[in-house]
Write a protein that holds these residues in place. Sequence first.
Motif, short mmCIF file in Angstrom:
data_model
loop_
_atom_site.label_atom_id
_atom_site.label_comp_id
_atom_site.label_asym_id
_atom_site.label_seq_id
_atom_site.Cartn_x
_atom_site.Cartn_y
_atom_site.Cartn_z
N ASN A 30 11.33 2.63 -12.82
CA ASN A 30 10.09 3.74 -11.95
C ASN A 30 8.82 3.64 -11.91
O ASN A 30 8.49 3.65 -12.99
CB ASN A 30 11.44 4.56 -12.01
CG ASN A 30 10.70 6.02 -10.74
OD1 ASN A 30 9.95 5.88 -10.82
ND2 ASN A 30 12.20 6.14 -10.69
N CYS A 31 8.50 2.99 -10.96
CA CYS A 31 6.40 3.64 -10.62
C CYS A 31 6.43 4.86 -10.18
O CYS A 31 5.47 5.01 -9.32
CB CYS A 31 6.36 2.34 -10.11
SG CYS A 31 6.30 0.54 -10.77
N ASP A 32 7.61 5.34 -9.54
CA ASP A 32 7.22 6.85 -8.60
C ASP A 32 5.75 7.54 -8.90
O ASP A 32 4.93 7.88 -8.30
CB ASP A 32 8.36 7.56 -8.61
CG ASP A 32 9.38 7.26 -8.08
OD1 ASP A 32 9.06 6.14 -7.15
OD2 ASP A 32 10.63 7.60 -7.74
N ALA A 33 5.68 7.51 -10.93
CA ALA A 33 4.47 8.81 -10.81
C ALA A 33 2.84 8.27 -10.72
O ALA A 33 1.51 8.77 -10.87
CB ALA A 33 4.78 8.41 -12.62
N TYR A 34 2.96 6.34 -10.29
CA TYR A 34 1.86 6.18 -10.06
C TYR A 34 1.72 5.20 -8.55
O TYR A 34 1.12 4.16 -7.44
CB TYR A 34 2.57 4.39 -10.96
CG TYR A 34 2.23 4.77 -12.33
CD1 TYR A 34 0.32 5.52 -12.90
CD2 TYR A 34 3.29 5.26 -12.96
CE1 TYR A 34 1.39 5.74 -14.53
CE2 TYR A 34 3.19 4.97 -14.25
CZ TYR A 34 2.17 5.63 -15.00
OH TYR A 34 2.29 5.99 -16.17
N GLY A 35 3.06 5.80 -7.53
CA GLY A 35 2.64 5.00 -6.05
C GLY A 35 2.56 4.37 -5.63
O GLY A 35 2.97 3.58 -5.40
N ALA A 43 13.47 -3.34 -9.06
CA ALA A 43 13.70 -3.76 -9.70
C ALA A 43 13.79 -5.27 -9.73
O ALA A 43 14.34 -6.10 -10.49
CB ALA A 43 15.55 -3.31 -8.77
N GLU A 44 12.81 -6.16 -8.56
CA GLU A 44 12.93 -7.44 -8.49
C GLU A 44 11.82 -7.81 -10.00
O GLU A 44 12.15 -8.87 -10.69
CB GLU A 44 11.78 -7.68 -7.70
CG GLU A 44 13.41 -7.33 -6.43
CD GLU A 44 13.07 -7.86 -4.77
OE1 GLU A 44 11.56 -9.01 -5.43
OE2 GLU A 44 13.20 -8.12 -4.03
N MET A 45 11.62 -6.93 -10.41
CA MET A 45 10.28 -6.87 -11.49
C MET A 45 10.22 -7.12 -12.93
O MET A 45 10.21 -7.50 -13.87
CB MET A 45 8.93 -5.90 -11.29
CG MET A 45 7.94 -6.53 -10.63
SD MET A 45 7.12 -4.58 -9.89
CE MET A 45 6.21 -5.02 -11.34
#
Length: 299
Positions: A30-35, A43-45
């Motif tokens: 989850n990358c929400d904290a980094y924009g 998910a593809e990563m």
Amino acid sequence: ESSQEEEKLSQELEDEDEDNSQVHKVAGLNCDAYGGPSNDIAAEMIYWKDIKSDSSFVSPFYDDSKPKYLTFEPDEGGWNNIRMSMETAVAMAHAMGRTLVLPPQQGMYLLQKQKNDHRNGTKQQHQFGFSDFFHFDSFELEHAGVKVISFEDFLKREVLTGHLKEKGTNNNTVQIPITTKNSEPNRTDWNGIGRKEKDMLAKWMRTFTTNPVWYFDDCMVAFPSTNQDAQKRFDTMVDDITSVPWKQHMMLHKGHPVDVKASTHDRLREVLAHRSDVCLYNETYQNAKVFHFMGDNNS
């Protein structure tokens, strides 16, 4: 009827809590904290698979009354090699029932160039530890058999207390080295070390740890279920498997992977490939206080 509905709702909440207890927070991305990016793209990563039973696995070699450690030197290559070697160290520590000791912050290849941060005029961080990238506190919380400590805590817990002895001696306790750059005795904070200190620290670690040469192209690491005749049992299996050209084995398993619950012989036949031997985690290695993986081609 109202009481029955309340009981049903209460049971549903309990079931939900039980299900949530099996959710691994570190399993996703989850990358929400980094924009961003979005969860769909993130998910593809994900290149790993969450095997929920791993969270409850505790190595048969684990003994909380006699803590043992796995130390390692970061790989000398780029970030992908550094990451993979760290992941290998985590998996090996878990399998061996050892506490993983994280190396101190240091320069990493292609990440150590210090630049100005134009947002506030300060210098960007250019020396890193693995905790800067991975949530090791979550690993330990979510996996019963994973224990992780910092290099500083390891020195305080085992070296300053005199628990470690030099190789080949029973009396000479290990002494923390003194550098020309930092003459502080019993130094435990090695974060931010440069290349010379990094090399010196690596050489020092090899003087009192068990550091086998397990070359991946020659042998495959194997963990015996019992120590009785372990080497003989594995040698017999390897001799049988290598009596047939390894490419025939590869064709046999192409598109037909061996079940994870198959016999040791069949699983070994699939993964041994062109190698002709096993690196056995034998009793000598099991009893070692500190097991160390070197970061160069000597390991």
